[in-house]
Design a protein around this motif. Structure first.
Motif, PDB file in Angstrom:
ATOM      1  N   GLN A   7     -66.439 -17.769   2.934  1.00  0.00           N
ATOM      2  CA  GLN A   7     -67.143 -18.127   1.705  1.00  0.00           C
ATOM      3  C   GLN A   7     -66.842 -17.032   0.677  1.00  0.00           C
ATOM      4  OE1 GLN A   7     -69.354 -20.706   1.060  1.00  0.00           O
ATOM      5  NE2 GLN A   7     -69.196 -21.657   3.069  1.00  0.00           N
ATOM      6  N   PHE A   8     -66.264 -17.427  -0.443  1.00  0.00           N
ATOM      7  CA  PHE A   8     -65.879 -16.467  -1.470  1.00  0.00           C
ATOM      8  C   PHE A   8     -66.949 -16.379  -2.551  1.00  0.00           C
ATOM      9  CE2 PHE A   8     -61.960 -17.709   0.541  1.00  0.00           C
ATOM     10  CZ  PHE A   8     -61.326 -16.491   0.716  1.00  0.00           C
ATOM     11  N   LEU A   9     -67.269 -15.160  -2.937  1.00  0.00           N
ATOM     12  CA  LEU A   9     -68.366 -14.884  -3.861  1.00  0.00           C
ATOM     13  C   LEU A   9     -68.136 -15.468  -5.252  1.00  0.00           C
ATOM     14  CD1 LEU A   9     -71.062 -13.475  -3.939  1.00  0.00           C
ATOM     15  CD2 LEU A   9     -69.906 -11.392  -4.620  1.00  0.00           C
ATOM     16  N   GLY A  10     -66.925 -15.431  -5.751  1.00  0.00           N
ATOM     17  CA  GLY A  10     -66.647 -15.876  -7.111  1.00  0.00           C
ATOM     18  C   GLY A  10     -66.578 -17.380  -7.274  1.00  0.00           C
ATOM     19  N   LEU A  11     -66.653 -18.137  -6.186  1.00  0.00           N
ATOM     20  CA  LEU A  11     -66.536 -19.590  -6.279  1.00  0.00           C
ATOM     21  C   LEU A  11     -67.882 -20.310  -6.350  1.00  0.00           C
ATOM     22  CD1 LEU A  11     -63.595 -20.189  -3.802  1.00  0.00           C
ATOM     23  CD2 LEU A  11     -63.535 -20.038  -6.280  1.00  0.00           C
ATOM     24  N   ASN A  12     -68.962 -19.559  -6.466  1.00  0.00           N
ATOM     25  CA  ASN A  12     -70.263 -20.184  -6.663  1.00  0.00           C
ATOM     26  C   ASN A  12     -70.255 -20.837  -8.037  1.00  0.00           C
ATOM     27  OD1 ASN A  12     -73.033 -20.436  -7.657  1.00  0.00           O
ATOM     28  ND2 ASN A  12     -73.597 -19.423  -5.750  1.00  0.00           N
ATOM     29  N   ASN A  19     -72.398 -22.192 -10.112  1.00  0.00           N
ATOM     30  CA  ASN A  19     -73.371 -21.853 -11.159  1.00  0.00           C
ATOM     31  C   ASN A  19     -73.001 -20.552 -11.872  1.00  0.00           C
ATOM     32  OD1 ASN A  19     -74.786 -24.082 -10.188  1.00  0.00           O
ATOM     33  ND2 ASN A  19     -75.785 -22.798  -8.665  1.00  0.00           N
ATOM     34  N   TRP A  20     -72.673 -19.524 -11.095  1.00  0.00           N
ATOM     35  CA  TRP A  20     -72.360 -18.243 -11.714  1.00  0.00           C
ATOM     36  C   TRP A  20     -70.974 -18.246 -12.337  1.00  0.00           C
ATOM     37  CZ3 TRP A  20     -76.262 -15.759 -13.119  1.00  0.00           C
ATOM     38  CH2 TRP A  20     -77.434 -15.803 -12.374  1.00  0.00           C
ATOM     39  N   LEU A  21     -70.056 -19.030 -11.783  1.00  0.00           N
ATOM     40  CA  LEU A  21     -68.734 -19.167 -12.401  1.00  0.00           C
ATOM     41  C   LEU A  21     -68.869 -19.823 -13.775  1.00  0.00           C
ATOM     42  CD1 LEU A  21     -65.653 -18.937 -12.173  1.00  0.00           C
ATOM     43  CD2 LEU A  21     -65.662 -21.185 -11.114  1.00  0.00           C
ATOM     44  N   LEU A  22     -69.665 -20.865 -13.858  1.00  0.00           N
ATOM     45  CA  LEU A  22     -69.901 -21.539 -15.135  1.00  0.00           C
ATOM     46  C   LEU A  22     -70.574 -20.598 -16.137  1.00  0.00           C
ATOM     47  CD1 LEU A  22     -69.726 -24.214 -16.695  1.00  0.00           C
ATOM     48  CD2 LEU A  22     -71.980 -24.757 -15.810  1.00  0.00           C
ATOM     49  N   THR A  23     -71.532 -19.817 -15.668  1.00  0.00           N
ATOM     50  CA  THR A  23     -72.215 -18.862 -16.550  1.00  0.00           C
ATOM     51  C   THR A  23     -71.237 -17.835 -17.112  1.00  0.00           C
ATOM     52  OG1 THR A  23     -74.249 -19.121 -15.274  1.00  0.00           O
ATOM     53  CG2 THR A  23     -74.085 -17.176 -16.682  1.00  0.00           C
ATOM     54  N   ARG A  24     -70.374 -17.291 -16.258  1.00  0.00           N
ATOM     55  CA  ARG A  24     -69.394 -16.305 -16.726  1.00  0.00           C
ATOM     56  C   ARG A  24     -68.422 -16.915 -17.724  1.00  0.00           C
ATOM     57  NH1 ARG A  24     -69.422 -15.064 -11.175  1.00  0.00           N
ATOM     58  NH2 ARG A  24     -67.428 -16.131 -10.921  1.00  0.00           N
ATOM     59  N   LEU A  84     -70.109 -17.403 -21.133  1.00  0.00           N
ATOM     60  CA  LEU A  84     -70.217 -16.119 -21.841  1.00  0.00           C
ATOM     61  C   LEU A  84     -68.872 -15.693 -22.428  1.00  0.00           C
ATOM     62  CD1 LEU A  84     -72.569 -14.053 -19.509  1.00  0.00           C
ATOM     63  CD2 LEU A  84     -73.038 -14.812 -21.834  1.00  0.00           C
ATOM     64  N   ALA A  85     -67.800 -15.877 -21.666  1.00  0.00           N
ATOM     65  CA  ALA A  85     -66.476 -15.511 -22.167  1.00  0.00           C
ATOM     66  C   ALA A  85     -66.089 -16.378 -23.367  1.00  0.00           C
ATOM     67  CB  ALA A  85     -65.437 -15.643 -21.058  1.00  0.00           C
ATOM     68  N   ILE A  86     -66.338 -17.672 -23.283  1.00  0.00           N
ATOM     69  CA  ILE A  86     -66.033 -18.571 -24.404  1.00  0.00           C
ATOM     70  C   ILE A  86     -66.850 -18.198 -25.634  1.00  0.00           C
ATOM     71  CG2 ILE A  86     -66.251 -20.966 -25.204  1.00  0.00           C
ATOM     72  CD1 ILE A  86     -65.441 -21.803 -22.339  1.00  0.00           C
ATOM     73  N   PHE A  87     -68.128 -17.860 -25.420  1.00  0.00           N
ATOM     74  CA  PHE A  87     -68.982 -17.424 -26.527  1.00  0.00           C
ATOM     75  C   PHE A  87     -68.389 -16.179 -27.197  1.00  0.00           C
ATOM     76  CE2 PHE A  87     -72.507 -14.729 -28.009  1.00  0.00           C
ATOM     77  CZ  PHE A  87     -73.027 -15.575 -28.971  1.00  0.00           C
ATOM     78  N   CYS A  88     -67.929 -15.221 -26.412  1.00  0.00           N
ATOM     79  CA  CYS A  88     -67.315 -14.007 -26.978  1.00  0.00           C
ATOM     80  C   CYS A  88     -66.061 -14.344 -27.779  1.00  0.00           C
ATOM     81  CB  CYS A  88     -66.977 -13.015 -25.863  1.00  0.00           C
ATOM     82  SG  CYS A  88     -68.409 -12.247 -25.109  1.00  0.00           S
ATOM     83  N   GLY A 116     -64.845 -10.454 -23.620  1.00  0.00           N
ATOM     84  CA  GLY A 116     -64.435 -11.770 -23.130  1.00  0.00           C
ATOM     85  C   GLY A 116     -63.316 -11.677 -22.106  1.00  0.00           C
ATOM     86  N   ILE A 117     -62.315 -10.863 -22.389  1.00  0.00           N
ATOM     87  CA  ILE A 117     -61.209 -10.680 -21.445  1.00  0.00           C
ATOM     88  C   ILE A 117     -61.705 -10.000 -20.173  1.00  0.00           C
ATOM     89  CG2 ILE A 117     -59.035  -9.444 -21.077  1.00  0.00           C
ATOM     90  CD1 ILE A 117     -58.404 -10.017 -24.044  1.00  0.00           C
ATOM     91  N   SER A 118     -62.613  -9.047 -20.305  1.00  0.00           N
ATOM     92  CA  SER A 118     -63.178  -8.374 -19.124  1.00  0.00           C
ATOM     93  C   SER A 118     -63.946  -9.353 -18.238  1.00  0.00           C
ATOM     94  CB  SER A 118     -64.104  -7.243 -19.551  1.00  0.00           C
ATOM     95  OG  SER A 118     -63.420  -6.295 -20.312  1.00  0.00           O
ATOM     96  N   ILE A 119     -64.699 -10.244 -18.846  1.00  0.00           N
ATOM     97  CA  ILE A 119     -65.443 -11.245 -18.065  1.00  0.00           C
ATOM     98  C   ILE A 119     -64.477 -12.143 -17.302  1.00  0.00           C
ATOM     99  CG2 ILE A 119     -66.923 -13.290 -18.246  1.00  0.00           C
ATOM    100  CD1 ILE A 119     -68.349 -11.874 -20.574  1.00  0.00           C
ATOM    101  N   LEU A 120     -63.389 -12.552 -17.928  1.00  0.00           N
ATOM    102  CA  LEU A 120     -62.400 -13.383 -17.243  1.00  0.00           C
ATOM    103  C   LEU A 120     -61.726 -12.628 -16.096  1.00  0.00           C
ATOM    104  CD1 LEU A 120     -60.714 -15.300 -20.197  1.00  0.00           C
ATOM    105  CD2 LEU A 120     -62.406 -16.144 -18.561  1.00  0.00           C
ATOM    106  N   ILE A 121     -61.411 -11.374 -16.301  1.00  0.00           N
ATOM    107  CA  ILE A 121     -60.777 -10.576 -15.245  1.00  0.00           C
ATOM    108  C   ILE A 121     -61.733 -10.390 -14.069  1.00  0.00           C
ATOM    109  CG2 ILE A 121     -59.925  -8.256 -14.684  1.00  0.00           C
ATOM    110  CD1 ILE A 121     -58.675  -8.238 -17.510  1.00  0.00           C
ATOM    111  N   ILE A 122     -62.996 -10.110 -14.362  1.00  0.00           N
ATOM    112  CA  ILE A 122     -63.998  -9.961 -13.292  1.00  0.00           C
ATOM    113  C   ILE A 122     -64.152 -11.269 -12.530  1.00  0.00           C
ATOM    114  CG2 ILE A 122     -66.471  -9.626 -12.869  1.00  0.00           C
ATOM    115  CD1 ILE A 122     -66.364  -7.506 -15.131  1.00  0.00           C
TER     116      ILE A 122
END
Length: 159
Positions: A11-16, A18-23, A26-30, A50-56
C-alpha cells in the motif's frame, strides 16, 4: 521468515485518493494565482510552492505505507521506517471476513491505530479483511484485493 509468502500487497502512501486530490487542488490554486499575478515579485513564491507540492506528491507515490504478507501460519504487517512489524498468528484468529472499512467518505491512512477494541491498518480502498481473535480483538486490514486476502487467510485457517 525464509518461507515464501502466499499473499503480498503493498500500500503506497501517496496513492490515497483524498490527499492526492487535496495536494493537486492546492498546486493548481498556486499556479492559477501565479498566472494572474505574474507582474508581482511575490507571485514567484507561488510558482515554487506549486512545483514543490507536485514534486512531494510524486515522491509520496513511491513510499510504501505498509506491506501485507500472508504466510502459512501468520499475517505480517510491515510498515515504513520506524514502525513496528505486526505479526498475527493464525492460532489466535477465530474468524475472518470481508467488511467495509468505514462508512466515512474520507479516511486518513493509519497504521496500527488502536481504537475501541479495533486495531486498524488502512491506506486506501473501501473494503478490509476483518480478523477477530480469541480475545475479542478485531484487526481491520485495509486492502485493494480484500477478496483474495480473505480467501488466502481462510485457506490457512482450515489447515
Amino acid at each position: 521468515m525464509k518461507e515464501k509468502a502466499l499473499f503480498v500487497e503493498k500500500q503506497f502512501l501517496g496513492l490515497n485518493r483524498n490527499w492526492l486530490l487535496t495536494r493537486l487542488v492546492l498546486a493548481i490554486f498556486c499556479f492559477v494565482i501565479y498566472y494572474f499575478d505574474a507582474d508581482q515579485n511575490n507571485a514567484d513564491i507561488l510558482l515554487v510552492v506549486g512545483i514543490s507540492i507536485l514534486i512531494i506528491s510524486i515522491i509520496l507515490t513511491f513510499i510504501i505505507h505498509y506491506k501485507t504478507l500472508v504466510f502459512e501460519n501468520c499475517v505480517v504487517l510491515d510498515g515504513f521506517w520506524t514502525t513496528r512489524r505486526i505479526k498475527i498468528d493464525f492460532g489466535s484468529v477465530q474468524s475472518v471476513e470481508k467488511a467495509q472499512y468505514s462508512n466515512f467518505l474520507l479516511n486518513n491512512p493509519v497504521y496500527n491505530l488502536h481504537k475501541k477494541g479495533t486495531i486498524r491498518f488502512y491506506t486506501r480502498g473501501k473494503y478490509a479483511a476483518k480478523l477477530t481473535d480469541k480475545d475479542g480483538l478485531i484487526y481491520m486490514i485495509g486492502s485493494q484485493q480484500p477478496d483474495e486476502l480473505v480467501r488466502v487467510i481462510k485457506e490457512q485457517l482450515k489447515n
